[in-house]
Scaffold this motif. Structure first.
Motif, PDB file in Angstrom:
ATOM      1  N   GLU A 214       0.745  -1.093   0.004  1.00 53.59           N
ATOM      2  CA  GLU A 214       0.080   0.065   0.213  1.00 53.59           C
ATOM      3  C   GLU A 214       1.017   1.132   0.169  1.00 53.59           C
ATOM      4  O   GLU A 214       0.459   2.280  -0.553  1.00 53.59           O
ATOM      5  N   SER A 215       1.956   1.309   0.538  1.00 52.39           N
ATOM      6  CA  SER A 215       2.840   2.454   0.954  1.00 52.39           C
ATOM      7  C   SER A 215       4.375   2.242   0.295  1.00 52.39           C
ATOM      8  O   SER A 215       5.145   3.208   0.260  1.00 52.39           O
ATOM      9  N   ALA A 216       4.599   0.943  -0.216  1.00 51.79           N
ATOM     10  CA  ALA A 216       6.066   0.861  -0.802  1.00 51.79           C
ATOM     11  C   ALA A 216       6.085  -0.351  -1.693  1.00 51.79           C
ATOM     12  O   ALA A 216       5.241  -1.244  -1.807  1.00 51.79           O
ATOM     13  N   VAL A 217       7.296  -0.398  -2.237  1.00 53.77           N
ATOM     14  CA  VAL A 217       7.420  -1.585  -3.273  1.00 53.77           C
ATOM     15  C   VAL A 217       8.452  -2.462  -2.168  1.00 53.77           C
ATOM     16  O   VAL A 217       9.419  -1.806  -1.730  1.00 53.77           O
ATOM     17  N   GLU A 218       8.009  -3.662  -2.121  1.00 49.52           N
ATOM     18  CA  GLU A 218       8.723  -4.355  -0.979  1.00 49.52           C
ATOM     19  C   GLU A 218       9.420  -5.368  -1.415  1.00 49.52           C
ATOM     20  O   GLU A 218       9.314  -6.131  -2.573  1.00 49.52           O
ATOM     21  N   LEU A 219      10.712  -5.069  -0.994  1.00 49.71           N
ATOM     22  CA  LEU A 219      11.874  -6.039  -1.648  1.00 49.71           C
ATOM     23  C   LEU A 219      12.408  -7.175  -0.743  1.00 49.71           C
ATOM     24  O   LEU A 219      12.176  -6.897   0.633  1.00 49.71           O
ATOM     25  N   VAL A 220      12.664  -8.306  -1.253  1.00 45.49           N
ATOM     26  CA  VAL A 220      13.169  -9.374  -0.021  1.00 45.49           C
ATOM     27  C   VAL A 220      14.534  -9.527  -0.627  1.00 45.49           C
ATOM     28  O   VAL A 220      14.863  -9.694  -1.726  1.00 45.49           O
ATOM     29  N   ILE A 221      15.374  -9.844   0.405  1.00 42.65           N
ATOM     30  CA  ILE A 221      16.835  -9.906   0.091  1.00 42.65           C
ATOM     31  C   ILE A 221      17.102 -11.227   0.688  1.00 42.65           C
ATOM     32  O   ILE A 221      16.960 -11.448   1.896  1.00 42.65           O
ATOM     33  N   PHE A 222      17.763 -12.405  -0.355  1.00 38.68           N
ATOM     34  CA  PHE A 222      18.413 -13.424   0.309  1.00 38.68           C
ATOM     35  C   PHE A 222      19.822 -13.654   0.293  1.00 38.68           C
ATOM     36  O   PHE A 222      20.455 -13.134  -0.789  1.00 38.68           O
ATOM     37  N   ALA A 223      20.460 -13.906   1.322  1.00 40.02           N
ATOM     38  CA  ALA A 223      21.939 -14.144   1.310  1.00 40.02           C
ATOM     39  C   ALA A 223      21.971 -15.345   2.309  1.00 40.02           C
ATOM     40  O   ALA A 223      21.095 -16.141   2.846  1.00 40.02           O
ATOM     41  N   TRP A 224      23.232 -15.816   2.186  1.00 42.11           N
ATOM     42  CA  TRP A 224      23.848 -16.985   2.919  1.00 42.11           C
ATOM     43  C   TRP A 224      24.866 -16.902   3.787  1.00 42.11           C
ATOM     44  O   TRP A 224      25.607 -16.167   3.627  1.00 42.11           O
ATOM     45  N   ALA A 225      24.814 -17.449   4.993  1.00 39.96           N
ATOM     46  CA  ALA A 225      25.784 -17.579   6.236  1.00 39.96           C
ATOM     47  C   ALA A 225      25.976 -18.848   6.939  1.00 39.96           C
ATOM     48  O   ALA A 225      25.012 -19.634   6.696  1.00 39.96           O
ATOM     49  N   THR A 226      27.261 -18.942   7.520  1.00 37.42           N
ATOM     50  CA  THR A 226      27.497 -20.157   8.091  1.00 37.42           C
ATOM     51  C   THR A 226      26.677 -20.248   9.252  1.00 37.42           C
ATOM     52  O   THR A 226      26.458 -19.012  10.012  1.00 37.42           O
ATOM     53  N   GLN A 227      26.311 -21.464  10.007  1.00 36.93           N
ATOM     54  CA  GLN A 227      25.384 -21.343  11.109  1.00 36.93           C
ATOM     55  C   GLN A 227      26.071 -20.535  12.560  1.00 36.93           C
ATOM     56  O   GLN A 227      25.364 -19.850  12.965  1.00 36.93           O
ATOM     57  N   GLU A 228      27.557 -20.425  12.491  1.00 35.38           N
ATOM     58  CA  GLU A 228      28.032 -19.722  13.656  1.00 35.38           C
ATOM     59  C   GLU A 228      28.041 -18.147  13.154  1.00 35.38           C
ATOM     60  O   GLU A 228      28.040 -17.349  14.174  1.00 35.38           O
ATOM     61  N   ASN A 229      27.969 -17.741  12.053  1.00 38.45           N
ATOM     62  CA  ASN A 229      27.587 -16.425  11.563  1.00 38.45           C
ATOM     63  C   ASN A 229      26.496 -15.789  11.277  1.00 38.45           C
ATOM     64  O   ASN A 229      26.219 -14.509  11.045  1.00 38.45           O
ATOM     65  N   TYR A 230      25.445 -16.697  11.792  1.00 34.06           N
ATOM     66  CA  TYR A 230      24.019 -16.295  11.159  1.00 34.06           C
ATOM     67  C   TYR A 230      23.356 -15.002  11.700  1.00 34.06           C
ATOM     68  O   TYR A 230      23.120 -14.148  11.151  1.00 34.06           O
ATOM     69  N   TRP A 231      23.478 -15.100  13.076  1.00 35.12           N
ATOM     70  CA  TRP A 231      22.838 -13.651  13.749  1.00 35.12           C
ATOM     71  C   TRP A 231      23.556 -12.509  13.415  1.00 35.12           C
ATOM     72  O   TRP A 231      22.861 -11.479  13.320  1.00 35.12           O
ATOM     73  N   ASN A 232      25.081 -12.611  13.401  1.00 36.14           N
ATOM     74  CA  ASN A 232      25.740 -11.511  13.095  1.00 36.14           C
ATOM     75  C   ASN A 232      25.578 -11.098  11.948  1.00 36.14           C
ATOM     76  O   ASN A 232      25.419  -9.731  11.360  1.00 36.14           O
ATOM     77  N   ALA A 233      25.209 -11.838  10.738  1.00 37.79           N
ATOM     78  CA  ALA A 233      25.144 -11.526   9.122  1.00 37.79           C
ATOM     79  C   ALA A 233      23.806 -10.882   9.344  1.00 37.79           C
ATOM     80  O   ALA A 233      23.350  -9.889   8.690  1.00 37.79           O
ATOM     81  N   LEU A 234      22.399 -11.621   9.982  1.00 38.51           N
ATOM     82  CA  LEU A 234      21.345 -10.945   9.798  1.00 38.51           C
ATOM     83  C   LEU A 234      21.165  -9.529  10.250  1.00 38.51           C
ATOM     84  O   LEU A 234      20.603  -8.623   9.604  1.00 38.51           O
ATOM     85  N   PHE A 235      21.783  -9.164  11.632  1.00 36.04           N
ATOM     86  CA  PHE A 235      21.632  -8.049  12.171  1.00 36.04           C
ATOM     87  C   PHE A 235      22.687  -6.780  11.501  1.00 36.04           C
ATOM     88  O   PHE A 235      22.076  -5.917  11.427  1.00 36.04           O
ATOM     89  N   SER A 236      23.598  -7.236  11.029  1.00 37.09           N
ATOM     90  CA  SER A 236      24.363  -6.265  10.165  1.00 37.09           C
ATOM     91  C   SER A 236      23.931  -6.023   8.997  1.00 37.09           C
ATOM     92  O   SER A 236      24.090  -4.833   8.445  1.00 37.09           O
ATOM     93  N   LEU A 237      23.275  -6.867   8.267  1.00 44.20           N
ATOM     94  CA  LEU A 237      22.715  -6.663   7.032  1.00 44.20           C
ATOM     95  C   LEU A 237      21.660  -5.777   7.171  1.00 44.20           C
ATOM     96  O   LEU A 237      21.445  -5.032   6.067  1.00 44.20           O
ATOM     97  N   ASN A 238      20.691  -5.929   8.008  1.00 47.21           N
ATOM     98  CA  ASN A 238      19.721  -5.080   8.310  1.00 47.21           C
ATOM     99  C   ASN A 238      20.136  -3.719   8.230  1.00 47.21           C
ATOM    100  O   ASN A 238      19.759  -2.670   7.807  1.00 47.21           O
TER     101      ASN A 238
END
Length: 272
Positions: free
Chosen positions: A223-247
């Motif tokens: 309704e208010s934006a063009v919504e993009l979805v971004i897919f990337a890959w990380a190792t299990q031990e780096n998952y949370w760091n990757a998610l938070f830093s990517l945001n």
């Protein structure tokens, strides 16, 4: 005196001599049976090691199989000698049934523990989720499994819950997908936004882009934006760091390049 000698002779001839063949056969069966049980235990031990069965389960199964086989061997030997075992076996069966009924839940958890240790749907150190339980597996015991949540709470889960119901193992595979959703203002260049997002992904040190390629798609026209979805890959031990830093990096990169991330908005037209 003569009567005692006669009774002794009668005992030797009527009881011992007649039963000597049975005693010999019983002793042979006992000797061969013990040797076979010992051989079977060695074979089972090699199988445990080849299939990497948990050490605690190895010890339990070894004791269980060894004791069960020896009890069966003793019953067989007693039957060969001529001792009636019908009543004895009936008593054992009744006692076993009573104990089984009393420990029904415990036995189910034991069976669940055996299944987990043999089939290995998860192992110590894996992050799993089943129903309301989620955390890192700390230990797997015969009757229960201990997991530690992210807020450092210890949860003891009965093995039957984990062995008989659907669970998610987040760390079973080496890579995990990182998903970020973001909206851009209508009128912004979608291609420009996608290129910026891909540049951010390739520069992020917590992401692994060698095995699987990242991607950016238009997920929806909101309704208010063009919504993009971004897919990337990380190792299990780096998952949370990757998610938070990517945001954070996506937000900063869009802001520095003049791409607006809009608030939810509504146009209201007033008629006089």
């Amino acid at each position: 005196m003569e009567e005692l000698i006669t009774a002794a002779k009668s005992f030797l001839t009527d009881v011992l001599f007649k039963n000597i063949p049975k005693l010999i056969v019983a002793l042979l069966v006992l000797y061969i049976g013990l040797k076979l049980i010992k051989l079977l235990n060695r074979v089972m031990k090699r199988m445990y090691e080849r299939h990497q069965v948990d050490a605690s389960l190895q010890q339990f199964l070894h004791s269980l199989i060894d004791i069960t086989l020896k009890i069966l061997l003793v019953l067989t030997v007693m039957n060969i000698i001529g001792i009636q075992m019908t009543s004895f076996v009936a008593i054992i069966g009744a006692a076993g049934l009573a104990v089984g009924m009393a420990l029904q839940g415990t036995l189910q958890n034991f069976a669940g523990g055996v299944i987990i240790l043999l089939l290995k749907p998860f192992k110590v150190g894996d992050y799993i989720e089943q129903g309301s339980y989620a955390g890192t597996v700390k230990s797997i015991q015969i009757f229960n499994t201990t997991i530690v949540t992210y807020d450092n709470l210890t949860i003891v889960v009965p093995n039957t819950e984990l062995a008989t119901k659907t669970l998610t193992n987040y760390t079973a595979l080496p890579l995990r997908r990182v998903k970020v959703e973001v909206g851009i203002r209508y009128g912004e260049s979608v291609e420009k936004a996608k290129n910026i997002a891909l540049q951010v992904i390739h520069s992020n040190p917590h992401l692994s882009n060698e095995q699987k390629s990242p991607a950016v798609y238009v997920n929806a026209l909101g309704e208010s934006a063009v919504e993009l979805v971004i897919f990337a890959w990380a190792t299990q031990e780096n998952y949370w760091n990757a998610l938070f830093s990517l945001n954070q990096e996506i937000y900063e990169a869009f802001q520095s390049n003049g791409i607006e991330i809009p608030f939810n908005q509504m146009d209201i037209h007033i008629k006089q």
